[in-house]
Design a protein around this motif. Structure first.
Motif, PDB file in Angstrom:
ATOM      1  N   HIS A  61      -8.637  60.252  46.700  1.00 21.62           N
ATOM      2  CA  HIS A  61      -8.019  61.391  47.395  1.00 21.62           C
ATOM      3  C   HIS A  61      -8.975  61.976  48.427  1.00 21.62           C
ATOM      4  O   HIS A  61      -8.566  62.326  49.533  1.00 21.62           O
ATOM      5  N   SER A  62     -10.237  62.075  48.064  1.00 19.93           N
ATOM      6  CA  SER A  62     -11.232  62.608  48.987  1.00 19.93           C
ATOM      7  C   SER A  62     -11.441  61.670  50.174  1.00 19.93           C
ATOM      8  O   SER A  62     -11.576  62.108  51.314  1.00 19.93           O
ATOM      9  N   LEU A  63     -11.463  60.382  49.906  1.00 20.93           N
ATOM     10  CA  LEU A  63     -11.698  59.373  50.934  1.00 20.93           C
ATOM     11  C   LEU A  63     -10.503  59.216  51.877  1.00 20.93           C
ATOM     12  O   LEU A  63     -10.671  59.129  53.091  1.00 20.93           O
ATOM     13  N   THR A  64      -9.305  59.176  51.296  1.00 21.09           N
ATOM     14  CA  THR A  64      -8.081  58.936  52.080  1.00 21.09           C
ATOM     15  C   THR A  64      -6.970  59.856  51.573  1.00 21.09           C
ATOM     16  O   THR A  64      -6.064  59.410  50.860  1.00 21.09           O
ATOM     17  N   PRO A  65      -7.014  61.127  51.920  1.00 21.27           N
ATOM     18  CA  PRO A  65      -6.061  62.089  51.364  1.00 21.27           C
ATOM     19  C   PRO A  65      -4.594  61.799  51.680  1.00 21.27           C
ATOM     20  O   PRO A  65      -3.714  62.211  50.923  1.00 21.27           O
ATOM     21  N   SER A  66      -4.321  61.067  52.733  1.00 23.01           N
ATOM     22  CA  SER A  66      -2.927  60.819  53.095  1.00 23.01           C
ATOM     23  C   SER A  66      -2.340  59.557  52.461  1.00 23.01           C
ATOM     24  O   SER A  66      -1.146  59.300  52.588  1.00 23.01           O
ATOM     25  N   ILE A  67      -3.161  58.778  51.762  1.00 22.89           N
ATOM     26  CA  ILE A  67      -2.658  57.544  51.147  1.00 22.89           C
ATOM     27  C   ILE A  67      -2.339  57.816  49.677  1.00 22.89           C
ATOM     28  O   ILE A  67      -3.221  58.187  48.909  1.00 22.89           O
ATOM     29  N   PRO A  68      -1.077  57.621  49.280  1.00 19.88           N
ATOM     30  CA  PRO A  68      -0.705  57.847  47.884  1.00 19.88           C
ATOM     31  C   PRO A  68      -1.348  56.810  46.954  1.00 19.88           C
ATOM     32  O   PRO A  68      -1.715  55.711  47.383  1.00 19.88           O
ATOM     33  N   ILE A  69      -1.439  57.194  45.683  1.00 19.01           N
ATOM     34  CA  ILE A  69      -2.097  56.355  44.680  1.00 19.01           C
ATOM     35  C   ILE A  69      -1.128  56.074  43.542  1.00 19.01           C
ATOM     36  O   ILE A  69      -0.528  56.991  42.985  1.00 19.01           O
ATOM     37  N   ILE A  70      -1.010  54.808  43.200  1.00 23.62           N
ATOM     38  CA  ILE A  70      -0.287  54.418  41.993  1.00 23.62           C
ATOM     39  C   ILE A  70      -1.341  53.888  41.032  1.00 23.62           C
ATOM     40  O   ILE A  70      -2.049  52.928  41.335  1.00 23.62           O
ATOM     41  N   SER A  71      -1.460  54.549  39.899  1.00 22.45           N
ATOM     42  CA  SER A  71      -2.422  54.140  38.884  1.00 22.45           C
ATOM     43  C   SER A  71      -1.684  53.882  37.586  1.00 22.45           C
ATOM     44  O   SER A  71      -0.677  54.533  37.302  1.00 22.45           O
ATOM     45  N   GLU A  72      -2.193  52.956  36.811  1.00 22.99           N
ATOM     46  CA  GLU A  72      -1.569  52.690  35.518  1.00 22.99           C
ATOM     47  C   GLU A  72      -1.571  53.938  34.644  1.00 22.99           C
ATOM     48  O   GLU A  72      -0.690  54.125  33.816  1.00 22.99           O
ATOM     49  N   GLU A  73      -2.544  54.809  34.834  1.00 21.88           N
ATOM     50  CA  GLU A  73      -2.679  55.976  33.967  1.00 21.88           C
ATOM     51  C   GLU A  73      -2.105  57.263  34.550  1.00 21.88           C
ATOM     52  O   GLU A  73      -2.037  58.268  33.860  1.00 21.88           O
ATOM     53  N   SER A  74      -1.734  57.255  35.809  1.00 23.84           N
ATOM     54  CA  SER A  74      -1.120  58.445  36.404  1.00 23.84           C
ATOM     55  C   SER A  74      -0.401  58.052  37.677  1.00 23.84           C
ATOM     56  O   SER A  74      -0.889  57.220  38.433  1.00 23.84           O
ATOM     57  N   LEU A  75       0.748  58.659  37.892  1.00 24.40           N
ATOM     58  CA  LEU A  75       1.499  58.376  39.109  1.00 24.40           C
ATOM     59  C   LEU A  75       1.335  59.527  40.081  1.00 24.40           C
ATOM     60  O   LEU A  75       1.672  60.656  39.774  1.00 24.40           O
ATOM     61  N   ASP A  76       0.805  59.222  41.242  1.00 25.45           N
ATOM     62  CA  ASP A  76       0.609  60.219  42.290  1.00 25.45           C
ATOM     63  C   ASP A  76       1.764  60.169  43.286  1.00 25.45           C
ATOM     64  O   ASP A  76       1.853  60.993  44.164  1.00 25.45           O
ATOM     65  N   ILE A  77       2.627  59.200  43.131  1.00 27.92           N
ATOM     66  CA  ILE A  77       3.718  58.992  44.066  1.00 27.92           C
ATOM     67  C   ILE A  77       5.001  58.825  43.268  1.00 27.92           C
ATOM     68  O   ILE A  77       5.022  58.117  42.261  1.00 27.92           O
ATOM     69  N   GLU A  78       6.043  59.498  43.679  1.00 24.28           N
ATOM     70  CA  GLU A  78       7.317  59.395  42.986  1.00 24.28           C
ATOM     71  C   GLU A  78       7.830  57.961  43.039  1.00 24.28           C
ATOM     72  O   GLU A  78       7.659  57.264  44.035  1.00 24.28           O
ATOM     73  N   THR A  79       8.467  57.537  41.972  1.00 22.60           N
ATOM     74  CA  THR A  79       8.997  56.182  41.896  1.00 22.60           C
ATOM     75  C   THR A  79       9.878  55.858  43.093  1.00 22.60           C
ATOM     76  O   THR A  79       9.786  54.784  43.669  1.00 22.60           O
ATOM     77  N   SER A  80      10.699  56.793  43.513  1.00 23.54           N
ATOM     78  CA  SER A  80      11.608  56.550  44.631  1.00 23.54           C
ATOM     79  C   SER A  80      10.877  56.367  45.953  1.00 23.54           C
ATOM     80  O   SER A  80      11.411  55.773  46.882  1.00 23.54           O
ATOM     81  N   ASN A  81       9.646  56.858  46.074  1.00 18.04           N
ATOM     82  CA  ASN A  81       8.884  56.759  47.322  1.00 18.04           C
ATOM     83  C   ASN A  81       7.972  55.536  47.388  1.00 18.04           C
ATOM     84  O   ASN A  81       7.362  55.278  48.415  1.00 18.04           O
TER      85      ASN A  81
END
Length: 145
Positions: A61-81
């Motif tokens: 997030h600090s490095l690339t705040p505009s790029i969403p992250i999908i992680s196995e342990e947490s979703l930063d982006i809605e499934t629909s997006n």
């Protein structure tokens, strides 16, 4: 879009993020006294998964705040997006949790950058073996021991 120039500027910081997450995993691994819970799919989850995930998510997030992250342990982006994002980070903070629990050293920290459905940058770090694979499209790929 992510250009070759920006891929080049991302590679070293992402390697460092993977190493930092791997160090956190190793500290918990060496301690040997960690709790294991189970996710809805009955796969194991340890403090090491969560610690590595926290480091990776915060640092990406600090490095690339505009790029969403999908992680196995947490979703930063809605499934629909997921399908509409041109560029995403794809993360498995501790791939091989069962191997981590069994203490055989066969686990990795994985971070990938996906552009238009194609991997363009990747880092795989096996902290127990101090083995690192990393690369980016049109830049190259390396193995570091």
């Amino acid at each position: 879009m992510v250009s070759n120039l920006s891929l080049d500027s991302l590679l070293d910081p992402v390697v460092e993020i993977a190493r930092e997450a791997g160090q956190a995993v190793l500290e918990i691994y060496a301690g040997g006294n960690f709790q294991t819970t189970y996710k809805a799919d009955k796969s194991p989850l340890t403090q090491a998964d969560l610690a590595a995930n926290d480091i990776i998510i915060k640092r990406l997030h600090s490095l690339t705040p505009s790029i969403p992250i999908i992680s196995e342990e947490s979703l930063d982006i809605e499934t629909s997006n997921r399908q509409t994002s041109a560029v995403i980070w794809l993360v498995d903070p501790l791939d091989g949790t069962k191997e981590f629990i069994n203490k055989n050293g066969e686990f990795t920290v994985n971070i990938g950058l996906i552009q238009a459905g194609v991997p363009v940058l990747g880092v795989v770090y096996a902290p127990a073996h101090q083995l690192l694979y990393y690369g980016a499209r049109h830049i190259g790929a390396w193995k570091q021991i």
